[in-house]
Design a protein around this motif. Structure first.
Motif, mmCIF file in Angstrom:
data_model
loop_
_atom_site.group_PDB
_atom_site.id
_atom_site.type_symbol
_atom_site.label_atom_id
_atom_site.label_comp_id
_atom_site.label_asym_id
_atom_site.label_seq_id
_atom_site.Cartn_x
_atom_site.Cartn_y
_atom_site.Cartn_z
ATOM 1 N N PHE A 201 0.281 -2.432 -4.524
ATOM 2 C CA PHE A 201 -0.001 -2.773 -3.129
ATOM 3 C C PHE A 201 1.029 -3.740 -2.540
ATOM 4 C CE2 PHE A 201 -4.941 -2.150 -3.272
ATOM 5 C CZ PHE A 201 -4.742 -0.811 -3.535
ATOM 6 N N ASN A 202 1.485 -4.671 -3.354
ATOM 7 C CA ASN A 202 2.307 -5.775 -2.841
ATOM 8 C C ASN A 202 3.802 -5.604 -3.048
ATOM 9 O OD1 ASN A 202 -0.033 -7.381 -2.041
ATOM 10 N ND2 ASN A 202 -0.374 -7.672 -4.236
ATOM 11 N N THR A 203 4.205 -4.755 -3.999
ATOM 12 C CA THR A 203 5.628 -4.712 -4.348
ATOM 13 C C THR A 203 6.265 -3.332 -4.189
ATOM 14 O OG1 THR A 203 5.171 -4.290 -6.699
ATOM 15 C CG2 THR A 203 5.306 -6.604 -5.991
ATOM 16 N N TRP A 204 5.523 -2.343 -3.682
ATOM 17 C CA TRP A 204 6.080 -0.993 -3.594
ATOM 18 C C TRP A 204 7.289 -0.960 -2.667
ATOM 19 C CZ3 TRP A 204 6.557 1.774 0.941
ATOM 20 C CH2 TRP A 204 5.830 1.329 2.049
ATOM 21 N N THR A 205 8.165 -0.009 -2.957
ATOM 22 C CA THR A 205 9.336 0.226 -2.107
ATOM 23 C C THR A 205 9.476 1.732 -1.882
ATOM 24 O OG1 THR A 205 10.870 0.484 -3.959
ATOM 25 C CG2 THR A 205 10.532 -1.764 -3.105
ATOM 26 N N PRO A 206 10.120 2.142 -0.785
ATOM 27 C CA PRO A 206 10.367 3.571 -0.586
ATOM 28 C C PRO A 206 11.113 4.216 -1.752
ATOM 29 C CG PRO A 206 10.764 2.371 1.446
ATOM 30 C CD PRO A 206 10.537 1.336 0.379
ATOM 31 N N LEU A 235 -4.109 0.453 4.785
ATOM 32 C CA LEU A 235 -3.921 -0.951 5.135
ATOM 33 C C LEU A 235 -3.989 -1.868 3.922
ATOM 34 C CD1 LEU A 235 -6.063 -1.082 8.416
ATOM 35 C CD2 LEU A 235 -3.595 -0.695 8.179
ATOM 36 N N LEU A 236 -4.519 -1.364 2.808
ATOM 37 C CA LEU A 236 -4.530 -2.141 1.572
ATOM 38 C C LEU A 236 -3.121 -2.444 1.085
ATOM 39 C CD1 LEU A 236 -7.325 -0.191 -0.345
ATOM 40 C CD2 LEU A 236 -7.540 -2.469 0.690
ATOM 41 N N ALA A 237 -2.172 -1.568 1.437
ATOM 42 C CA ALA A 237 -0.806 -1.708 0.919
ATOM 43 C C ALA A 237 0.266 -1.763 1.995
ATOM 44 C CB ALA A 237 -0.507 -0.557 -0.039
ATOM 45 N N GLY A 238 -0.115 -1.587 3.261
ATOM 46 C CA GLY A 238 0.904 -1.643 4.305
ATOM 47 C C GLY A 238 0.367 -1.216 5.657
ATOM 48 N N LEU A 246 7.819 5.588 6.190
ATOM 49 C CA LEU A 246 8.120 6.093 4.847
ATOM 50 C C LEU A 246 8.400 7.593 4.893
ATOM 51 C CD1 LEU A 246 8.162 5.669 1.700
ATOM 52 C CD2 LEU A 246 5.707 6.232 1.752
ATOM 53 N N VAL A 247 7.556 8.348 5.598
ATOM 54 C CA VAL A 247 7.716 9.792 5.678
ATOM 55 C C VAL A 247 8.821 10.174 6.654
ATOM 56 C CG1 VAL A 247 6.555 11.971 6.191
ATOM 57 C CG2 VAL A 247 5.307 10.149 5.025
ATOM 58 N N VAL A 248 8.854 9.514 7.809
ATOM 59 C CA VAL A 248 9.889 9.817 8.812
ATOM 60 C C VAL A 248 11.288 9.634 8.222
ATOM 61 C CG1 VAL A 248 10.936 9.018 10.972
ATOM 62 C CG2 VAL A 248 8.473 9.369 10.844
ATOM 63 N N ASN A 249 11.494 8.546 7.526
ATOM 64 C CA ASN A 249 12.806 8.286 6.934
ATOM 65 C C ASN A 249 13.126 9.278 5.813
ATOM 66 O OD1 ASN A 249 13.163 6.108 8.654
ATOM 67 N ND2 ASN A 249 12.371 4.621 7.190
#
Length: 274
Positions: A201-206, A235-238, A246-249
């Protein structure tokens, strides 16, 4: 047109929503809340998906859809295992915004729940009513999913949340093998949704999530993927904008037509949205 193929509404109740364990989403989430977010993020409409396994939930979502034009479709719940399933389907046949059903299979202790005769009997009725079925499972249930979808080559299926791979733990191979096999069934679509909550939840990256998106893009192609936010669970993670970006990019290198397909047109076609 941008269509969010997967989001939820609820009037929070601690008993009915006992699966909601985090205070961040232990509150009401209504169309008025989402309408503001969509305006900020240039989203044109959505498909509201069940979060509670009752007919009351289906009626609740259909009522919201009747009062809010931006809710283009509803994926509700009925007990597909009942002997009087035809009567229940007849009861809902005139609800134009009802597009399909979902069962929270990920919560079933039986790994072969999808294959049980009473359940497949119910699934066999959906095609007659032009109704879709959303598949919500964990990776360990994908073997059953493969056998399940093979039984119904003309039924429209969609895998929710790319089948919830264990991104946080870096598990990939077993999930990838089965997803590729399932994708060979051309009646099965997949939602690019629910991914950030399968990561940390707190450290994810694309960068961490991209290999999973690349795999489903390779497997399903641009004509069978659809964007979904999984709001408000996301909303728990972003924030909503982080999920959309994330998807658009990720799809930015595709052609305009392919981007439009994933961001909206595939959902319109799959769910027959108006």
């Amino acid at each position: 047109m941008i269509i969010d193929s997967h989001q939820h509404f609820w009037i929070y109740d601690p008993k009915r929503h006992d699966w909601i364990g985090d205070p961040i989403i232990q509150k009401d989430f209504t169309p008025e809340d989402l309408k503001k977010i969509y305006k900020e993020n240039s989203v044109d409409g959505c498909v509201a998906v069940q979060a509670d396994q009752t007919l009351g939930e289906t009626d609740f979502l259909l009522d919201l859809a009747s009062k809010n034009e931006f809710i283009k479709g509803v994926v509700g719940w009925i007990d597909l295992r009942t002997k009087n399933i035809d009567d229940t389907l007849q009861q809902y046949k005139d609800h134009k915004k009802l597009k399909g059903f979902r069962h929270i299979v990920q919560g079933e202790p039986d790994p072969n729940f999808l294959l049980r005769p009473e359940f497949t009997r119910g699934i066999s009725k959906l095609e007659t009513y032009d109704l879709c079925y959303d598949i919500l499972v964990f990776p360990h249930q994908l073997g059953a999913v493969l056998e399940f979808v093979k039984q119904f080559p003309n039924q429209k299926f969609v895998i929710d949340h790319i089948a919830k791979p264990y991104i946080k733990d870096g598990f990939y191979d077993g999930w990838a093998i089965l997803i590729k096999e399932i994708a060979k069934q051309e009646n099965v679509f997949c939602k690019l949704s629910g991914m950030i909550t399968e990561a940390d939840f707190n450290t994810w990256t694309p960068t961490q999530i991209t290999p999973y998106m690349e795999l489903v893009l390779e497997a399903f192609g641009t004509s069978r993927l659809m964007y979904g936010s999984d709001w408000p669970v996301c909303l728990l993670a972003g924030s909503y904008s982080k999920v959309k970006d994330l998807v658009v990019n990720f799809v930015a290198s595709l052609s305009d037509e392919e981007q439009q397909a994933i961001m909206g047109n595939n959902a319109i076609r799959f769910y027959n949205l108006k």
